[in-house]
Design an enzyme around this catalytic site. Structure first.
Site, PDB file in Angstrom:
ATOM      1  N   CYS A 122      49.710  19.447  30.969  1.00  0.00           N
ATOM      2  CA  CYS A 122      49.131  18.966  29.496  1.00  0.00           C
ATOM      3  C   CYS A 122      50.458  18.633  28.780  1.00  0.00           C
ATOM      4  O   CYS A 122      50.672  17.406  28.572  1.00  0.00           O
ATOM      5  CB  CYS A 122      48.680  20.318  28.778  1.00  0.00           C
ATOM      6  SG  CYS A 122      47.256  20.720  29.117  1.00  0.00           S
ATOM      7  N   LYS A 148      44.329  16.001  19.418  1.00  0.00           N
ATOM      8  CA  LYS A 148      44.879  16.861  20.632  1.00  0.00           C
ATOM      9  C   LYS A 148      46.069  16.205  21.245  1.00  0.00           C
ATOM     10  O   LYS A 148      47.006  16.977  21.451  1.00  0.00           O
ATOM     11  CB  LYS A 148      43.782  16.827  21.664  1.00  0.00           C
ATOM     12  CG  LYS A 148      43.987  17.296  23.117  1.00  0.00           C
ATOM     13  CD  LYS A 148      44.192  18.568  23.140  1.00  0.00           C
ATOM     14  CE  LYS A 148      44.955  19.053  24.618  1.00  0.00           C
ATOM     15  NZ  LYS A 148      45.052  20.572  24.629  1.00  0.00           N
ATOM     16  N   TYR A 180      40.915  24.082  36.300  1.00  0.00           N
ATOM     17  CA  TYR A 180      41.452  25.203  35.334  1.00  0.00           C
ATOM     18  C   TYR A 180      40.492  25.091  33.932  1.00  0.00           C
ATOM     19  O   TYR A 180      40.687  26.267  33.331  1.00  0.00           O
ATOM     20  CB  TYR A 180      42.983  24.895  35.084  1.00  0.00           C
ATOM     21  CG  TYR A 180      43.850  25.088  36.265  1.00  0.00           C
ATOM     22  CD1 TYR A 180      44.307  26.681  36.369  1.00  0.00           C
ATOM     23  CD2 TYR A 180      44.164  24.455  37.245  1.00  0.00           C
ATOM     24  CE1 TYR A 180      45.009  27.009  37.297  1.00  0.00           C
ATOM     25  CE2 TYR A 180      44.993  24.769  38.334  1.00  0.00           C
ATOM     26  CZ  TYR A 180      45.302  26.218  38.295  1.00  0.00           C
ATOM     27  OH  TYR A 180      46.004  26.551  39.579  1.00  0.00           O
ATOM     28  N   ILE A 181      40.111  24.340  33.666  1.00  0.00           N
ATOM     29  CA  ILE A 181      39.426  24.029  32.201  1.00  0.00           C
ATOM     30  C   ILE A 181      38.025  24.268  32.405  1.00  0.00           C
ATOM     31  O   ILE A 181      37.124  25.013  31.654  1.00  0.00           O
ATOM     32  CB  ILE A 181      40.073  22.870  31.434  1.00  0.00           C
ATOM     33  CG1 ILE A 181      41.448  22.979  31.236  1.00  0.00           C
ATOM     34  CG2 ILE A 181      38.931  22.600  30.191  1.00  0.00           C
ATOM     35  CD1 ILE A 181      41.938  24.292  30.097  1.00  0.00           C
ATOM     36  N   ASN A 190      50.018  18.586  21.493  1.00  0.00           N
ATOM     37  CA  ASN A 190      50.698  18.632  22.655  1.00  0.00           C
ATOM     38  C   ASN A 190      52.145  17.999  22.524  1.00  0.00           C
ATOM     39  O   ASN A 190      52.873  18.591  23.123  1.00  0.00           O
ATOM     40  CB  ASN A 190      50.121  18.312  23.882  1.00  0.00           C
ATOM     41  CG  ASN A 190      49.092  19.140  24.623  1.00  0.00           C
ATOM     42  OD1 ASN A 190      48.843  20.356  23.828  1.00  0.00           O
ATOM     43  ND2 ASN A 190      48.418  19.166  25.520  1.00  0.00           N
TER      44      ASN A 190
HETATM   45  N1  LIG Z   1      45.156  22.977  32.699  1.00  0.00           N
HETATM   46  C1  LIG Z   1      45.328  23.154  31.241  1.00  0.00           C
HETATM   47  O1  LIG Z   1      46.193  23.941  31.008  1.00  0.00           O
HETATM   48  C2  LIG Z   1      44.550  22.313  30.267  1.00  0.00           C
HETATM   49  C3  LIG Z   1      44.616  22.811  29.072  1.00  0.00           C
HETATM   50  C4  LIG Z   1      44.052  21.875  27.881  1.00  0.00           C
HETATM   51  C5  LIG Z   1      43.270  20.564  28.465  1.00  0.00           C
HETATM   52  N2  LIG Z   1      43.541  20.378  29.718  1.00  0.00           N
HETATM   53  C6  LIG Z   1      42.760  18.803  30.129  1.00  0.00           C
HETATM   54  O2  LIG Z   1      41.760  19.465  30.752  1.00  0.00           O
HETATM   55  C7  LIG Z   1      41.514  18.318  31.582  1.00  0.00           C
HETATM   56  C8  LIG Z   1      41.204  19.013  33.044  1.00  0.00           C
HETATM   57  O3  LIG Z   1      42.286  19.594  33.536  1.00  0.00           O
HETATM   58  P1  LIG Z   1      42.380  20.847  34.449  1.00  0.00           P
HETATM   59  O4  LIG Z   1      43.746  21.383  34.539  1.00  0.00           O
HETATM   60  O5  LIG Z   1      40.993  21.617  34.507  1.00  0.00           O
HETATM   61  O6  LIG Z   1      42.271  19.862  36.066  1.00  0.00           O
HETATM   62  P2  LIG Z   1      42.016  20.242  37.317  1.00  0.00           P
HETATM   63  O7  LIG Z   1      42.642  19.308  38.320  1.00  0.00           O
HETATM   64  O8  LIG Z   1      42.350  21.722  37.579  1.00  0.00           O
HETATM   65  O9  LIG Z   1      40.352  20.242  37.402  1.00  0.00           O
HETATM   66  C9  LIG Z   1      39.759  19.153  37.460  1.00  0.00           C
HETATM   67  C10 LIG Z   1      38.337  19.171  38.337  1.00  0.00           C
HETATM   68  O10 LIG Z   1      37.614  17.928  38.296  1.00  0.00           O
HETATM   69  C11 LIG Z   1      37.190  17.811  39.597  1.00  0.00           C
HETATM   70  N3  LIG Z   1      36.767  16.231  39.349  1.00  0.00           N
HETATM   71  C12 LIG Z   1      37.575  15.146  39.397  1.00  0.00           C
HETATM   72  N4  LIG Z   1      36.840  14.044  39.215  1.00  0.00           N
HETATM   73  C13 LIG Z   1      35.411  14.511  39.384  1.00  0.00           C
HETATM   74  C14 LIG Z   1      34.257  13.756  39.431  1.00  0.00           C
HETATM   75  N5  LIG Z   1      34.165  12.409  39.005  1.00  0.00           N
HETATM   76  N6  LIG Z   1      33.211  14.413  39.441  1.00  0.00           N
HETATM   77  C15 LIG Z   1      33.166  15.778  39.585  1.00  0.00           C
HETATM   78  N7  LIG Z   1      34.425  16.756  39.734  1.00  0.00           N
HETATM   79  C16 LIG Z   1      35.483  15.780  39.385  1.00  0.00           C
HETATM   80  C17 LIG Z   1      38.275  17.905  40.579  1.00  0.00           C
HETATM   81  O11 LIG Z   1      37.876  18.072  41.791  1.00  0.00           O
HETATM   82  C18 LIG Z   1      38.886  19.187  40.125  1.00  0.00           C
HETATM   83  O12 LIG Z   1      38.251  20.286  40.454  1.00  0.00           O
HETATM   84  C19 LIG Z   1      42.545  17.258  31.619  1.00  0.00           C
HETATM   85  O13 LIG Z   1      42.014  16.431  30.697  1.00  0.00           O
HETATM   86  C20 LIG Z   1      43.575  18.216  31.055  1.00  0.00           C
HETATM   87  O14 LIG Z   1      44.604  17.435  30.379  1.00  0.00           O
HETATM   88  C21 LIG Z   1      44.059  21.267  30.913  1.00  0.00           C
END
Ligand SMILES: NC(=O)c1ccc[n+]([C@@H]2O[C@H](COP(=O)([O-])OP(=O)(O)OC[C@H]3O[C@@H](n4cnc5c(N)ncnc54)[C@H](O)[C@@H]3O)[C@@H](O)[C@H]2O)c1
Length: 404
Positions: A252, A198, A9-10, A202
């Site tokens: 989050c 950060k 998602y990010i 939250n």
């Molecule tokens: N989703 C939100 O609204 C949001 C907002 C701000 C911050 N964040 C932060 O962003 C970070 C990511 O969140 P997200 O929602 O994108 O997670 P997500 O689960 O949607 O995506 C993470 C991706 O990383 C991949 N991944 C995991 N380990 C890996 C590795 N070693 N090598 C390669 N790929 C790998 C997974 O396959 C997955 O596709 C988190 O720390 C979260 O707290 C999320």
């Protein structure tokens, strides 16, 4: 060239935004089916404007792979859950991703961690990897992401950002990369401050939501209208109470405050109380459902419908959603598979008795529990007339609607 690690998602919107603004980008995710989907020209989740941005980024040359690249800059955006027992961060994904980078990156490379981490994570878990891999030449930086699903692309462009680094030079270099698309202020600071900032943001949201939820419980106990009370209180120039709801989900707000609870036991007291209040809301909604059924003499749980599976409106992210928490709780009482469920954003089969159209859902239920305020239901509210409605989002003005 920037190698974005983790295309969820990010990471995905960040990678696309960079590529669409002239930065050479390779996106890496270790999930081969996710990479296949992106390579076949399809996005992996729903978000307004994402498909257009994807097309722009592809035209600009972004590529997707399961392999890590040899380059000078990495942006790591992998999950950072908390350990359910200790409540501390579980750093396994970020440690694994950074370790892989350290195994291949050239001398002097910079690794930017975008994932939200608890204060001290970079020093405690990632900096020791530099010594372990004999890579003291590598620079670490932290650029936590603040965007909200549902408005991601606007917020990527317009939000202010924080970048933490060990030196002004590294911070400025990373700032220049983000400044390719970010029109907000980019504040440069040290890594620890960026980490804490950060998590504090939250946690602020979680505590404020908990206050509204606690007010809802107090008002319910004594027959007061919490929404009217909040509406009037918010006319005070220094009061801005949020709206109560069925709970807090997502990756989050329902996660990050636990980092402070886990790391500062005995100090993070309001934070712990807020987490508990927000986590109690799905159960509170279930109690409301029971009391309404008792009041109306309704017996058939299979005629109860939960509208909404996602954790917020107009997104397809179901992680830790209040609806899933309610279904899990019902499962523990052996009645999880009785209620009807529908969410226009969840097109695959996810839970029992899931409907794939509003028509079929409405035909199957007498009592509708509004758990998510998707635009779809806001625009079709008139179709609920004649049903018993429990509105946990304060979006329905049909007469007789029950509120939280
Ligand atoms: N989703 C939100 O609204 C949001 C907002 C701000 C911050 N964040 C932060 O962003 C970070 C990511 O969140 P997200 O929602 O994108 O997670 P997500 O689960 O949607 O995506 C993470 C991706 O990383 C991949 N991944 C995991 N380990 C890996 C590795 N070693 N090598 C390669 N790929 C790998 C997974 O396959 C997955 O596709 C988190 O720390 C979260 O707290 C999320």
């Amino acid at each position: 060239m920037v190698n974005v690690i983790g295309l969820g998602y990010i990471g995905l919107p960040t990678a696309l935004m960079l590529a669409a603004h002239g930065v050479e980008v390779v996106g890496t995710d270790y999930n081969p089916s996710l990479v296949d989907t992106l390579r076949s020209g399809r996005t992996t989740f729903q978000e307004e404007g994402l498909e257009e941005l994807f097309a722009q980024a592809v035209a600009a040359g972004i590529t997707f792979t399961t392999e890590y690249c040899v380059t000078d800059t990495y942006i790591v955006s992998v999950p950072t859950p908390y350990d359910p027992d200790s409540k501390k961060i579980d750093p396994k994904y970020v440690v694994s991703a950074v370790s892989t980078v350290l195994g291949i990156c050239p001398k002097g490379a910079t690794v930017v961690v975008e994932s939200t981490v608890s204060p001290g994570t970079m020093d405690k878990f990632l900096r020791p990897l530099l010594a372990q891999f004999g890579r003291e030449d590598v620079q670490l930086a932290h650029a936590p992401e603040r965007i909200i699903p549902g408005n991601m692309l606007y917020e990527l462009r317009c939000n202010n950002r924080t970048i933490g680094a060990d030196s002004p030079e590294v911070a400025a270099r990373i700032r220049d990369i983000y400044a390719s698309f970010c029109q907000g202020e980019i504040v440069l600071t040290d890594i620890r401050t960026a980490e804490m900032t950060k998590v504090v943001e939250n946690t602020f949201r979680d505590i404020n939501i908990a206050y509204a939820n606690e007010l809802a419980k107090i008002c319910r106990a004594d027959g007061m209208d919490v929404y009217e009370i909040i509406r009037i209180a918010n006319k005070h120039p220094r009061v801005n109470i949020l709206q109560p709801g069925p709970g807090v989900g997502g990756h989050c707000i329902s996660v990050d405050p636990w980092f402070l609870v886990g790391d500062y036991p005995g100090l993070a007291n309001i934070i712990l109380a807020a987490r508990k209040i927000n986590d109690s809301m799905p159960e509170f909604v279930l109690e409301r459902v029971h009391s309404i059924m008792r009041e109306l003499g309704m017996k058939d749980v299979s005629r109860v419908g939960f509208y909404g599976l996602t954790y917020k409106e107009n997104v397809d992210d179901v992680r830790s959603s209040p609806t899933l928490q309610m279904l899990e709780s019902m499962e523990r009482h052996l009645c999880g598979d009785l209620v009807q469920v529908y969410d226009p954003y969840i097109t695959y089969d996810m839970v029992a008795n899931q409907h794939h159209s509003l028509d079929s859902f409405l035909e199957a239920v007498d009592l509708v529990v509004l758990l998510v305020g998707h635009d779809e239901i806001r625009q079709n509210m008139h179709r609920l007339s004649g049903k018993v409605i429990l509105d946990t989002r304060n979006i329905c003005s049909l007469p007789g609607t029950y509120k939280l």
